[in-house]
Structures are given as structure tokens and as C-alpha cells.
Design a protein around this motif. Structure first.
Motif, mmCIF file in Angstrom:
data_model
loop_
_atom_site.group_PDB
_atom_site.id
_atom_site.type_symbol
_atom_site.label_atom_id
_atom_site.label_comp_id
_atom_site.label_asym_id
_atom_site.label_seq_id
_atom_site.Cartn_x
_atom_site.Cartn_y
_atom_site.Cartn_z
ATOM 1 N N VAL A 94 40.148 34.711 6.425
ATOM 2 C CA VAL A 94 39.228 36.146 5.916
ATOM 3 C C VAL A 94 39.104 37.520 6.806
ATOM 4 N N TYR A 95 38.284 36.495 7.363
ATOM 5 C CA TYR A 95 37.855 37.315 9.126
ATOM 6 C C TYR A 95 38.999 38.084 9.868
ATOM 7 N N GLY A 96 40.492 38.017 9.386
ATOM 8 C CA GLY A 96 41.499 38.621 10.177
ATOM 9 C C GLY A 96 41.944 39.992 9.705
ATOM 10 N N GLU A 97 41.322 39.202 7.771
ATOM 11 C CA GLU A 97 42.427 40.539 7.219
ATOM 12 C C GLU A 97 41.442 41.448 7.405
ATOM 13 N N ALA A 98 39.802 40.797 7.112
ATOM 14 C CA ALA A 98 38.839 42.285 7.402
ATOM 15 C C ALA A 98 38.910 42.983 8.296
ATOM 16 N N LEU A 117 44.862 36.446 12.134
ATOM 17 C CA LEU A 117 44.656 35.337 13.190
ATOM 18 C C LEU A 117 45.435 34.165 13.285
ATOM 19 N N LEU A 118 45.818 34.032 12.356
ATOM 20 C CA LEU A 118 47.094 32.776 12.040
ATOM 21 C C LEU A 118 48.429 33.163 11.846
ATOM 22 N N LEU A 174 30.080 33.079 15.343
ATOM 23 C CA LEU A 174 29.667 33.728 15.088
ATOM 24 C C LEU A 174 29.346 35.552 14.090
ATOM 25 N N ASP A 175 30.490 34.410 12.894
ATOM 26 C CA ASP A 175 30.352 35.745 11.518
ATOM 27 C C ASP A 175 30.708 36.522 12.157
ATOM 28 N N ASN A 176 31.733 36.920 12.405
ATOM 29 C CA ASN A 176 33.168 37.896 12.942
ATOM 30 C C ASN A 176 31.920 39.183 13.469
ATOM 31 N N GLN A 177 31.039 38.804 14.577
ATOM 32 C CA GLN A 177 30.034 39.615 15.138
ATOM 33 C C GLN A 177 30.614 39.748 16.572
ATOM 34 N N MET A 178 31.110 40.342 16.961
ATOM 35 C CA MET A 178 31.768 40.254 18.767
ATOM 36 C C MET A 178 29.876 40.063 19.243
ATOM 37 N N PRO A 179 29.313 39.636 19.947
ATOM 38 C CA PRO A 179 27.919 39.483 20.473
ATOM 39 C C PRO A 179 28.214 40.348 21.650
ATOM 40 N N ALA A 180 26.578 40.786 22.202
ATOM 41 C CA ALA A 180 26.350 41.940 22.957
ATOM 42 C C ALA A 180 26.686 41.669 24.484
ATOM 43 N N GLY A 181 27.344 40.587 24.638
ATOM 44 C CA GLY A 181 28.250 40.862 25.886
ATOM 45 C C GLY A 181 29.384 40.923 26.155
ATOM 46 N N GLY A 182 29.938 40.689 24.967
ATOM 47 C CA GLY A 182 31.438 41.206 24.835
ATOM 48 C C GLY A 182 32.524 39.875 24.669
#
Length: 502
Positions: free
Chosen positions: A227-231, A236-237, A307-315
């Protein structure tokens, strides 16, 4: 939960116990480090399990868990685990099968304790030894700064109130104590302990992450990554990386083939006790690398889920630390202990890599450069200098990491490719065949700096330096290929025109 008191207390206790153990090992190993050969190679009497774990822990530092696993796990998903598999079967198994026995026999026969000394005695060239020593010093010392930076990222998440430089200073001091006291013997013994910690840590880490409610086991992980990959428009698989297959192949080649030419890795073959030990160590090291490599990249690929498909602030460097903190950073005693073990895992991986690099760098000066300019220097003086240089190089790498000097950071980006590209051709052909001439060896040695340097200059002038840094991995692979090809080709053309090498 950043700054969780329970996490900090448990982690602090674990770190204190770990530090005491490392110091005890260093003190107990002092008697085995009285001579230069004892300090650098353990008098060539190190057993198979110590050697195998020393190789594996030297291969994987905190950089793989924080930098590589975070970036490639996020971008490639499950296919990033191919990098770990490639590291195990090419960087480890192939290297041991191809080089271990030959390297041990050749270096003992010609009396070489370091890679630069191998080039001098194999090809009869003091200039070659000096050049190789300079390459090691210029490019390996800055590379060790990356070890500090990767580890500091994780510890700062657990101890947000403590400055990163303080954390890195503690690591530097602890490394100095056990390495300067016991040399390679202390390093290999601590590597064994660190390897056991790494195995236990990876088992606990993978088990906890996969069983977490946010993941739901392998089946849940597959569905969520789909799902995250399609978004984001990526697969990712995909088995082989999908649209990112080139990046996958590049990183497999660089991190796997490169180890065959890195002095801090092949030096393990110099020190192993006997041929029988090599057989055991080969399979132990391969199993270790396979286990750790797959575990690291699997953890990185699960980052999107936690991380719910959200890149963290530190990259990318924050992907794995944030993932572990999200999964384990609560007040539950069990998860708190597991998180403490994860910190020890990263500390163990980093310190073993750091000690291997420092020993190679120190010997490049005390064993390879000093005798050229001061032939009368005593063995005792050389031993004292080697220990002092270990202190100096740890201090320099610490200062480079803390200072974040742009010039040093840029060297770090190219260091693996330059060092491996310089040594891989003349070293592999030098121990595996008798065709290599001095001219062929020189061409191979010059490839690292020449290829990476020229490609970097061209890219910088045409596109920009940031683009050149982005292509550092490709340049490194190119340099290794050129070194492997030029060494035998030039040797064949110059055969009979110079004295044969040993």
C-alpha cells in the motif's frame, strides 16, 4: 518517546557494564601485545571463531544499520536485503575462499605485516609501500569519522539532552583504552563479545518488530508495504528493486566486492592461526554476515510501517533510530531492555569497525612509512609509536566527526571506493598468481585515486560537486574494475622486461 527516563536508566547501566567488560579485555590482552607483530596480528595465532567474528563485526558498523539500512530499506523495501546477501556471499564467502589461505601463506613467507609492506616485499618497491600507506592514512582516517556520526544519531535519540559530541567522545575514549592496551588480540576478543551482542540484538530486534501491532507479522508487513509503495509510486515488494534495480546492483557491488581490497579486512587473514582454522572461520564469518545483513535491511524496510510512510525530520539516518524508538520506546520493562540491547548492538558494530580501521592506519605510519625515513628506529620505539598513533587516529576521527569539516566529509564519500579501487587489483592478483609485474601493480594501485579523482572532477565541472558525491558509489565500482583489469593486462605486456616479483 524521546527522553524516557526508564529507557535512559536501563541503557546507561548496560553501557557501563559494557565499558567495564571492554576495559577488562584490553588489560588481559596486554601480555600478547609486546611486539609489533603481536600488537598488529596477535603473533599470527588467533583462532577461527575470534577471526571470523572479527571479520564480521569489522564489516558491519553502525553505518549499515543507520545509514545504509535506513536509506535502502526505505527506497527498495524487501529487495534491499539482497545487499546483505551479497555482502555475505561475495564480500565474505568469496573473499575467504579466494584470499584467506593464499594471503596467510604469502604474507608469512615474505614477512609482511601490513598491506603496504606486502606490496614492498612482493614487488620490490619501497615507493609502492609509501604510496599505499599514504592512501590508507588519507582516506581511512576520515572514513572512521562516519562511524562516530552514525552511532551518535541513535544515542542522541535516547539521550536528547546530551550533546552528540559527548557521546562520540565516550566512544573514542573507550576505543582508545582497549585497543591501545591489547592491540589486535584485544580487538579480536572484544569483537567476539560484540558479535554475540549483535546476533542477540538482531534476533530480538526482528522478533519484536515483526510481532508489533503496527506490522502484524510477515503477512501484515507485505500488505502495508504494498500500500505504501503504491502511494509513492514504487514497488517495495519487487524481488530485484523494480525501478531502483540499478541502485540496488550498485550498492551490492560496492559494499561486497570492495572488501576484497580493504586493508582492515584482509589483515584478518594475516593473523589466523593455521589452514584448518581458515575452513571453520570461513563458514562462521559467512553465517554471521548473512544473519546480520538480512536483519539490518529487513529492519530498514519496516521503517515505513512504523513511521506511517512519513520520512522523519533527520532524513534517512533517522529512519532506523525512529523505528526502534517507536516500537520499543515505552515504559514496558521488556521493550526497554530490548532497546538497550539495540544500542549495544550499534555500539559493538561501530567500535569493532573503528578498531580495525585504526590498526590499519597506525601501522601505515609506524610500520610502513617510518622505516623508510628512519631505518635505524628501534623495535621498542616502533611499538610505542604504534600505540601513540592509535591514540592520534582515534582523536583525529573524533575531531573530524565533531567538526563536520566539509573537506573531510567529502573525502568520506569517496574513501571506500578509492581505497578498494587502489588495492583490489594488485593485491588479489598478487596473492593468486605469479604474472604480476611491478608496472602492473603500479597501474592497479594508481587506479583508485586516478579513476575516482578524474570522474569526480569531470562531474563537478559539468554538473556540480553534489552530483559527483551522489555518484561516489559508481566511481568506486569503476575504479575497482579498472584496477582488476589493468593489473594483469599491463603485467602481461611488461613480462620479462623487469625482475619477476616474489
Amino acid at each position: 518517546m524521546q527522553g524516557n527516563t526508564h529507557v535512559q536508566i536501563v541503557t546507561g547501566i548496560a553501557l557501563c557494564l559494557y565499558a567495564v567488560l571492554m576495559i577488562v579485555i584490553g588489560i588481559s590482552s596486554t601480555k600478547r601485545a609486546k611486539s609489533v607483530e603481536g600488537f598488529l596480528l596477535g603473533s599470527r595465532k588467533v583462532g577461527p571463531w575470534l577471526t571470523a567474528f572479527s571479520y564480521g563485526t569489522g564489516y558491519f558498523s553502525a553505518v549499515i544499520f543507520i545509514g545504509y539500512a535506513g536509506q535502502h530499506g526505505w527506497n527498495l523495501g524487501f529487495s534491499s536485503m539482497w545487499i546483505g546477501i551479497g555482502n555475505a556471499f561475495v564480500g565474505c564467502l568469496l573473499s575467504w575462499l579466494l584470499l584467506a589461505k593464499r594471503t596467510r601463506e604469502t604474507t608469512q613467507r615474505i614477512g609482511a605485516k601490513t598491506m603496504p609492506e606486502f606490496f614492498e616485499k612482493k614487488f620490490g618497491s619501497t615507493a609502492m609501500k609509501v604510496y599505499a600507506a599514504l592512501v590508507i592514512f588519507i582516506f581511512l582516517v576520515p572514513y572512521s569519522a562516519a562511524v562516530y556520526k552514525g552511532l551518535g544519531s541513535m544515542f542522541n535519540v535516547i539521550f536528547p539532552g546530551v550533546a552528540v559530541w559527548v557521546i562520540m567522545l565516550i566512544i573514542a575514549v573507550l576505543s582508545c583504552i582497549y585497543l591501545v592496551l591489547g592491540g589486535y588480540v584485544a580487538s579480536s576478543r572484544t569483537d567476539f563479545v560484540q558479535g554475540v551482542i549483535m546476533i542477540g540484538g538482531v534476533v530480538a530486534m526482528v522478533a519484536v518488530l515483526l510481532s508489533h501491532d503496527k506490522v502484524g507479522g510477515i503477512t501484515g508487513a507485505v500488505e502495508k508495504l504494498r500500500v505504501y509503495g503504491e502511494a509513492d509510486g514504487v514497488n517495495l515488494l519487487s524481488v530485484f528493486g523494480g525501478s531502483n534495480s540499478k541502485a540496488l546492483a550498485t550498492n551490492i557491488l560496492l559494499t561486497s566486492i570492495g572488501t576484497l581490497g580493504l586493508p582492515q579486512m584482509v589483515s584478518k587473514y594475516y593473523a589466523i592461526r593455521d589452514a584448518k582454522s581458515i575452513k571453520t572461520a570461513t563458514w562462521v564469518a559467512t553465517g554471521f554476515c548473512l544473519f546480520i545483513g538480512i536483519g539490518a535491511y529487513l529492519t530498514g524496510s519496516l521503517g515505513r510501517i512504523f513511521l506511517d510512510n512519513q520520512m522523519p525530520a533527520g532524513g534517512f539516518d533517522s529512519v532506523v533510530p525512529s523505528t526502534l524508538l517507536t516500537a520499543l520506546g515505552d515504559s514496558n520493562v521488556f521493550t526497554t531492555v530490548i532497546l538497550a540491547v539495540m544500542l549495544l548492538l550499534l555500539l559493538s558494530a561501530s567500535m569493532s569497525t573503528l578498531s580495525a580501521i585504526v590498526l590499519s592506519s597506525a601501522s601505515a605510519i609506524s610500520v610502513d612509512l617510518l622505516p623508510v625515513f628512519r631505518p635505524s628506529h628501534s623495535k621498542k620505539g616502533q611499538m610505542v609509536l604504534t600505540r601513540l598513533l592509535c591514540l592520534l587516529f582515534i582523536a583525529l576521527s573524533f575531531l573530524f566527526a565533531v567538526g563536520n569539516i566539509s573537506f573531510i566529509v567529502n573525502i568520506m564519500s569517496f574513501s571506500w571506493g578509492v581505497v578498494a579501487g587502489s588495492f583490489i587489483g594488485p593485491f588479489i592478483w598478487g596473492v593468486c598468481s605469479k604474472i604480476v609485474t611491478k608496472a602492473g601493480a603500479w597501474c592497479g594501485l594508481l587506479s583508485g585515486v586516478a579513476v575516482v579523482g578524474s570522474l569526480t572532477i569531470y562531474k563537478t565541472l559539468t554538473v556540480g560537486f553534489s552530483a559527483a558525491i551522489g555518484n561516489a558509489a559508481t566511481y568506486g565500482i569503476t575504479a575497482m574494475a579498472v584496477s582488476l583489469l589493468l593489473t594483469p593486462l599491463v603485467s602481461i605486456c611488461t613480462k620479462g622486461k623487469e625482475l619477476k616479483s616474489i
